[in-house]
Design a protein around this motif. Structure first.
Motif, PDB file in Angstrom:
ATOM      1  N   ALA A   1      44.357  47.683  43.224  1.00  0.00           N
ATOM      2  CA  ALA A   1      44.413  48.783  42.679  1.00  0.00           C
ATOM      3  C   ALA A   1      43.126  48.686  43.213  1.00  0.00           C
ATOM      4  N   TRP A   2      42.908  50.077  43.236  1.00  0.00           N
ATOM      5  CA  TRP A   2      41.175  50.093  43.850  1.00  0.00           C
ATOM      6  C   TRP A   2      40.205  50.439  42.701  1.00  0.00           C
ATOM      7  N   CYS A   3      39.377  49.510  43.187  1.00  0.00           N
ATOM      8  CA  CYS A   3      37.709  49.109  42.012  1.00  0.00           C
ATOM      9  C   CYS A   3      36.796  50.013  42.185  1.00  0.00           C
ATOM     10  N   SER A   4      36.635  51.095  41.292  1.00  0.00           N
ATOM     11  CA  SER A   4      35.221  51.720  42.647  1.00  0.00           C
ATOM     12  C   SER A   4      33.679  50.593  42.019  1.00  0.00           C
ATOM     13  N   HIS A   5      34.119  49.856  41.163  1.00  0.00           N
ATOM     14  CA  HIS A   5      32.932  48.799  41.610  1.00  0.00           C
ATOM     15  C   HIS A   5      32.142  48.037  42.350  1.00  0.00           C
ATOM     16  N   CYS A   6      33.925  47.493  42.897  1.00  0.00           N
ATOM     17  CA  CYS A   6      33.761  46.572  44.654  1.00  0.00           C
ATOM     18  C   CYS A   6      33.646  47.161  45.304  1.00  0.00           C
ATOM     19  N   ASN A   7      34.048  48.724  45.076  1.00  0.00           N
ATOM     20  CA  ASN A   7      34.644  49.925  45.975  1.00  0.00           C
ATOM     21  C   ASN A   7      35.840  49.273  47.233  1.00  0.00           C
ATOM     22  N   TYR A   8      36.547  48.551  47.159  1.00  0.00           N
ATOM     23  CA  TYR A   8      37.551  48.723  47.641  1.00  0.00           C
ATOM     24  C   TYR A   8      38.812  47.963  46.681  1.00  0.00           C
ATOM     25  N   GLU A   9      39.996  47.522  47.377  1.00  0.00           N
ATOM     26  CA  GLU A   9      41.454  47.409  47.095  1.00  0.00           C
ATOM     27  C   GLU A   9      41.573  46.082  46.434  1.00  0.00           C
ATOM     28  N   VAL A  10      41.762  45.634  44.976  1.00  0.00           N
ATOM     29  CA  VAL A  10      41.429  44.088  45.256  1.00  0.00           C
ATOM     30  C   VAL A  10      42.999  44.373  44.201  1.00  0.00           C
ATOM     31  N   TYR A  11      43.132  43.334  43.908  1.00  0.00           N
ATOM     32  CA  TYR A  11      43.901  42.134  42.951  1.00  0.00           C
ATOM     33  C   TYR A  11      43.897  43.155  41.544  1.00  0.00           C
ATOM     34  N   ALA A  12      44.680  43.340  40.687  1.00  0.00           N
ATOM     35  CA  ALA A  12      44.086  43.475  39.014  1.00  0.00           C
ATOM     36  C   ALA A  12      45.368  43.031  38.274  1.00  0.00           C
ATOM     37  N   VAL A  13      45.335  42.445  36.878  1.00  0.00           N
ATOM     38  CA  VAL A  13      46.029  41.665  35.977  1.00  0.00           C
ATOM     39  C   VAL A  13      46.182  42.592  34.569  1.00  0.00           C
ATOM     40  N   GLN A  14      46.647  42.575  34.299  1.00  0.00           N
ATOM     41  CA  GLN A  14      47.094  43.504  32.568  1.00  0.00           C
ATOM     42  C   GLN A  14      45.350  42.471  32.209  1.00  0.00           C
ATOM     43  N   ARG A  15      44.913  42.445  30.748  1.00  0.00           N
ATOM     44  CA  ARG A  15      44.082  42.365  30.394  1.00  0.00           C
ATOM     45  C   ARG A  15      44.099  41.197  29.373  1.00  0.00           C
ATOM     46  N   GLU A  16      44.955  40.966  28.907  1.00  0.00           N
ATOM     47  CA  GLU A  16      45.609  39.968  28.550  1.00  0.00           C
ATOM     48  C   GLU A  16      45.649  38.906  29.275  1.00  0.00           C
ATOM     49  N   ALA A  17      45.829  38.383  30.470  1.00  0.00           N
ATOM     50  CA  ALA A  17      46.872  37.591  31.041  1.00  0.00           C
ATOM     51  C   ALA A  17      44.609  37.245  31.836  1.00  0.00           C
ATOM     52  N   ALA A  18      43.875  38.201  31.840  1.00  0.00           N
ATOM     53  CA  ALA A  18      42.734  38.061  32.748  1.00  0.00           C
ATOM     54  C   ALA A  18      41.948  37.369  31.952  1.00  0.00           C
ATOM     55  N   ALA A  19      42.222  37.948  29.877  1.00  0.00           N
ATOM     56  CA  ALA A  19      41.608  37.200  29.164  1.00  0.00           C
ATOM     57  C   ALA A  19      41.649  35.284  29.115  1.00  0.00           C
ATOM     58  N   ALA A  20      43.272  35.658  29.471  1.00  0.00           N
ATOM     59  CA  ALA A  20      43.660  33.932  29.645  1.00  0.00           C
ATOM     60  C   ALA A  20      42.817  33.060  30.775  1.00  0.00           C
ATOM     61  N   LEU A  21      43.197  34.022  32.143  1.00  0.00           N
ATOM     62  CA  LEU A  21      42.532  33.374  33.171  1.00  0.00           C
ATOM     63  C   LEU A  21      41.196  33.101  32.687  1.00  0.00           C
ATOM     64  N   ALA A  22      40.126  33.422  32.469  1.00  0.00           N
ATOM     65  CA  ALA A  22      38.770  32.750  32.154  1.00  0.00           C
ATOM     66  C   ALA A  22      38.722  32.208  31.060  1.00  0.00           C
ATOM     67  N   ASP A  23      39.923  32.535  30.364  1.00  0.00           N
ATOM     68  CA  ASP A  23      39.198  31.511  28.858  1.00  0.00           C
ATOM     69  C   ASP A  23      38.899  32.025  28.404  1.00  0.00           C
TER      70      ASP A  23
END
Length: 87
Positions: free
Chosen positions: A27-49
């Motif tokens: 996905a394009w992340c306007s904050h990072c200003n390039y294409e990044v990998y993105a995951v669903q928010r539940e998976a992101a919360a699990a990754l960040a613990d």
């Protein structure tokens, strides 16, 4: 019963493993200003613990990025807890 997929992707100098029901998406992340990998928010919360509420707070104050306004979370700057790889 849902099938779980194991997605392994490489960004910069880190390797991140994600167990989700869906693969990580580009996905394009306007904050990072390039294409990044993105995951669903539940998976992101699990990754960040952290809880989903904490993750959403991070998105609202800019500590985590959401390329689509909240459903997907950019993994580029997601705070991931350190692993204990010490002998």
């Amino acid at each position: 019963m849902p099938r779980w997929r194991f997605s392994l992707f490489r960004q910069t100098d880190e390797t991140v493993a994600v167990y989700t029901q869906e693969r990580a998406r580009r996905a394009w992340c306007s904050h990072c200003n390039y294409e990044v990998y993105a995951v669903q928010r539940e998976a992101a919360a699990a990754l960040a613990d952290v809880s989903l509420d904490t993750l959403l707070l991070w998105v609202s104050d800019g500590r985590a990025h959401s390329p689509d306004g909240g459903r997907l979370i950019c993994t580029q700057n997601l705070p991931v807890p350190p692993t204990d790889d010490s002998p």
